[in-house]
Scaffold this active site. Sequence first.
Site, short mmCIF file in Angstrom:
data_model
loop_
_atom_site.label_atom_id
_atom_site.label_comp_id
_atom_site.label_asym_id
_atom_site.label_seq_id
_atom_site.Cartn_x
_atom_site.Cartn_y
_atom_site.Cartn_z
CD GLU A 213 -2.65 1.30 2.69
OE1 GLU A 213 -2.70 2.38 3.11
OE2 GLU A 213 -2.88 0.32 3.19
CD GLU A 218 -3.22 7.50 5.69
OE1 GLU A 218 -4.28 6.63 6.39
OE2 GLU A 218 -2.23 7.15 5.77
#
Length: 393
Positions: A213, A218
């Site tokens: 990932e 984020e």
Amino acid sequence: MDGTKLPPEYLNRYSSATSRIPGLQLTEIPKTPIAPAVPVSSKQDESPAPRPAWYNPRGWSLRRRLIVAIGILTAIVVIVVGTVEGVRANRYPDYSPLNYKLVDSYEGASFFDRFNYFSDQDPTDGTVVHIRYVNEDAALDLNLTYATDTSAILRVDSVTPKAIGGRNSVRIESWSTYDNGLFIFDIIHTPYGCGTWPALWLTDGYNWPDNGEIDVLETTNEGSHGNDVTLHTTEGCKMNVKRKHTGYPVFSNCDNTTHSNAGCMITGTPSTYGRLMNENGGGIYALEIRDAGIRVWFFPRDSIPGDINSPDPSTWGIAFADFPSTECDIPSHFKNQSIIANIDLCGELAAQPQFYTERDHCPGTCAEFVANNPSSFEDAYWEFASFKVYQAM
């Protein structure tokens, strides 16, 4: 002559020689007195020999010789080990320029056409309805996603007054998957606000964490601390090596089983996300995935490279985040990656007191705030100008 004995005939030859030697007449010797020999003192023989210098090993005791030998061997080992470790610590991959060509473009009114709307239960326990995320039809009906010729919007429901079952949100995933490439994300607006957990990331949702990932953007809640760029992998991917980046490293082990799946993270300044980034007109995040490593650059709107449409990362300077392949085999840890954009609500991260209460000073509990404050989510939206994907030819 040496001590070799003469043959008998030679002895016979000289045996009568004395008969021919003239006789010695003692009266012919002068009567000069002969001085008596002086005896050499025995004390001179007893004087001690000079000691060798302290640095002369011939004068050392066995114990000293052993100590010095051990010291020399230790110094050699230290020098060899230090040299090896120095070389090891300075290892860095070869980021030679690659010839990138455009292979995919997501932009304009057709931006969402090649995305799937994820509508299963939120895997992070987020507070959303319609199986946590709404499907494409619901998103269009509720005006949560829409696109024009200039940009695409993905947002949280900011209308429903009492979202008792959870507030509606959206998560999209690209149909195309990628093992490598250069991804140019042109972002006009980033979502923020108490209770939000937005992300722009890549993963293989059906084979996580085996296929890795990559979190390009984020953050949680107000996002005022800046953007977090993070890798999550299985074991065997570490970043405690030489790196070149402008961000601030937090953890070096990318293994999802360490630090509660925090991953190996690089954090930026407050201007790399949220209100400050938006006020500056957004910018471009560029992600490069290649065998040599994974790198991310951030360019504010007024600092975008002139070659961004014919990109050559070798001209862009030091990256915001650098994850070299020195102790991480990139191709085996990252593959079959879909591009994902979503805005989670609360979830297992944004609702944590250390973020929700202590850092961002959000009121009450996350679940109650999300359910009862629709107007607080007016800034909780992504606006993208385009996504462009290049691959090396």
